[in-house]
Design an enzyme around this catalytic site. Sequence first.
Site, mmCIF file in Angstrom:
data_model
loop_
_atom_site.group_PDB
_atom_site.id
_atom_site.type_symbol
_atom_site.label_atom_id
_atom_site.label_comp_id
_atom_site.label_asym_id
_atom_site.label_seq_id
_atom_site.Cartn_x
_atom_site.Cartn_y
_atom_site.Cartn_z
ATOM 1 N N ASP A 12 84.585 52.121 83.754
ATOM 2 C CA ASP A 12 85.306 52.819 84.829
ATOM 3 C C ASP A 12 85.940 51.779 85.752
ATOM 4 O OD1 ASP A 12 86.090 55.034 86.579
ATOM 5 O OD2 ASP A 12 84.515 54.356 87.930
ATOM 6 N N SER A 13 86.853 52.237 86.597
ATOM 7 C CA SER A 13 87.464 51.348 87.580
ATOM 8 C C SER A 13 86.440 50.853 88.601
ATOM 9 C CB SER A 13 88.584 52.096 88.312
ATOM 10 O OG SER A 13 88.013 53.165 89.052
ATOM 11 N N TYR A 44 92.079 52.186 90.934
ATOM 12 C CA TYR A 44 93.157 52.207 89.943
ATOM 13 C C TYR A 44 94.180 53.304 90.276
ATOM 14 C CZ TYR A 44 90.708 49.397 86.286
ATOM 15 O OH TYR A 44 90.105 48.415 85.540
ATOM 16 N N GLY A 45 93.696 54.338 90.954
ATOM 17 C CA GLY A 45 94.462 55.574 91.084
ATOM 18 C C GLY A 45 95.739 55.491 91.879
ATOM 19 N N CYS A 76 86.720 57.177 83.068
ATOM 20 C CA CYS A 76 87.669 57.100 84.177
ATOM 21 C C CYS A 76 88.879 57.932 83.765
ATOM 22 C CB CYS A 76 88.060 55.634 84.387
ATOM 23 S SG CYS A 76 89.298 55.368 85.666
ATOM 24 N N ASN A 77 89.127 59.015 84.496
ATOM 25 C CA ASN A 77 90.264 59.886 84.163
ATOM 26 C C ASN A 77 91.581 59.127 84.265
ATOM 27 O OD1 ASN A 77 89.174 62.984 84.261
ATOM 28 N ND2 ASN A 77 88.015 61.670 85.633
ATOM 29 N N THR A 78 91.665 58.235 85.251
ATOM 30 C CA THR A 78 92.898 57.491 85.503
ATOM 31 C C THR A 78 93.191 56.541 84.339
ATOM 32 O OG1 THR A 78 92.354 57.603 87.845
ATOM 33 C CG2 THR A 78 94.032 56.007 87.216
ATOM 34 N N CYS A 186 88.222 63.134 88.832
ATOM 35 C CA CYS A 186 88.022 61.697 88.991
ATOM 36 C C CYS A 186 86.513 61.503 88.990
ATOM 37 C CB CYS A 186 88.633 61.227 90.313
ATOM 38 S SG CYS A 186 88.110 59.568 90.810
ATOM 39 N N THR A 187 86.044 60.521 88.235
ATOM 40 C CA THR A 187 84.595 60.386 88.050
ATOM 41 C C THR A 187 83.856 59.938 89.318
ATOM 42 O OG1 THR A 187 84.947 58.157 87.143
ATOM 43 C CG2 THR A 187 84.766 59.983 85.574
ATOM 44 N N HIS A 188 84.595 59.474 90.305
ATOM 45 C CA HIS A 188 83.951 59.141 91.581
ATOM 46 C C HIS A 188 83.569 60.407 92.369
ATOM 47 C CE1 HIS A 188 85.590 55.124 90.855
ATOM 48 N NE2 HIS A 188 84.936 54.673 91.916
HETATM 49 N N1 DGL Z 1 87.096 56.941 88.630
HETATM 50 C C1 DGL Z 1 88.480 57.005 88.315
HETATM 51 C C2 DGL Z 1 88.875 58.346 87.709
HETATM 52 O O1 DGL Z 1 88.067 59.010 87.084
HETATM 53 C C3 DGL Z 1 89.510 56.544 89.299
HETATM 54 C C4 DGL Z 1 89.137 55.851 90.542
HETATM 55 C C5 DGL Z 1 90.178 54.849 91.020
HETATM 56 O O2 DGL Z 1 91.186 55.265 91.597
HETATM 57 O O3 DGL Z 1 89.941 53.683 90.765
HETATM 58 O O4 DGL Z 1 90.006 58.738 87.798
#
Ligand code: DGL
Length: 259
Positions: A12-13, A44-45, A76-78, A186-188
């Site tokens: 993940d990011s 990352y987003g 990480c969805n992104t 988003c996984t966060h």
């Molecule tokens: N955890 C990431 C996701 O699932 C993105 C978080 C980020 O912006 O870094 O999209």
Amino acid sequence: MNAKHDDIAVFDSGVGGISVLRQLRRLMPGERYFYFGDSANAPYGSRSTEDVRALTLAAAEKLTREHSLKALVIACNTATAAAVSQVRAAYPELIVIGIEPALKVAADHFPGGRVGVMATEVTLREEKFDTLLHRFDSGCDIVKIPAPGLVELVEAGKAESPEAETLLRRILSPYLGKLDALVLGCTHYPFAAKAISRVLGPEVTLLDGGEGTARETRRRLEAAGLLENGPGEIRMTNSAPDPELLRLSWALLKEKPGR
Ligand code: DGL
């Protein structure tokens, strides 16, 4: 590569993918997991697609070079939206699973309902997300909700803080009383689930893609004869030099280092 006892890498990011690691571990406790969070480069987003793609490919290169892997879970969805096809093309022998916002679950459970998808700017603007959206938007009314700033708070260990709640009130106030479900794309965000529910109210169902990703990983490993039923192990690392990130990672996993 591709032996039962090889690692499942989870990437993940930052610390967000630990919400997916938790589901993987729950479903497949006998596996060996290696978690890599790229907090030095998070979030990352809000980056360009090219940046996210390059960072994801670099992480996949590092993980495949340094570990014997039987699967890579892009938690990480992104990163999935920007780079899963490129990672699959670069490692055709490896099982590569990418998380996606849980729109199918939302459409199945809320036919004709109103569903929000909260995700990063990159995820919401990528073609991959549009394709997913158009598969399900005839069954329910789907609204995109970007949430800039929330990932930073989760990375700082403030997912359930008053600051997070203030930010969420600002982001979600236009949707109060108007949603049946909110997809945490988003996984966060699952780490801020309590604060999100305080803002939206308990009647709004929160959905995330962690469980579906774990099930898909198990399905793929089983099909390849690679499911392991060993003692189980989790190792974690992070690109950020600050040891606080690793401490936070274990706290979010709710386990002690090593197991
Ligand atoms: N955890 C990431 C996701 O699932 C993105 C978080 C980020 O912006 O870094 O999209």
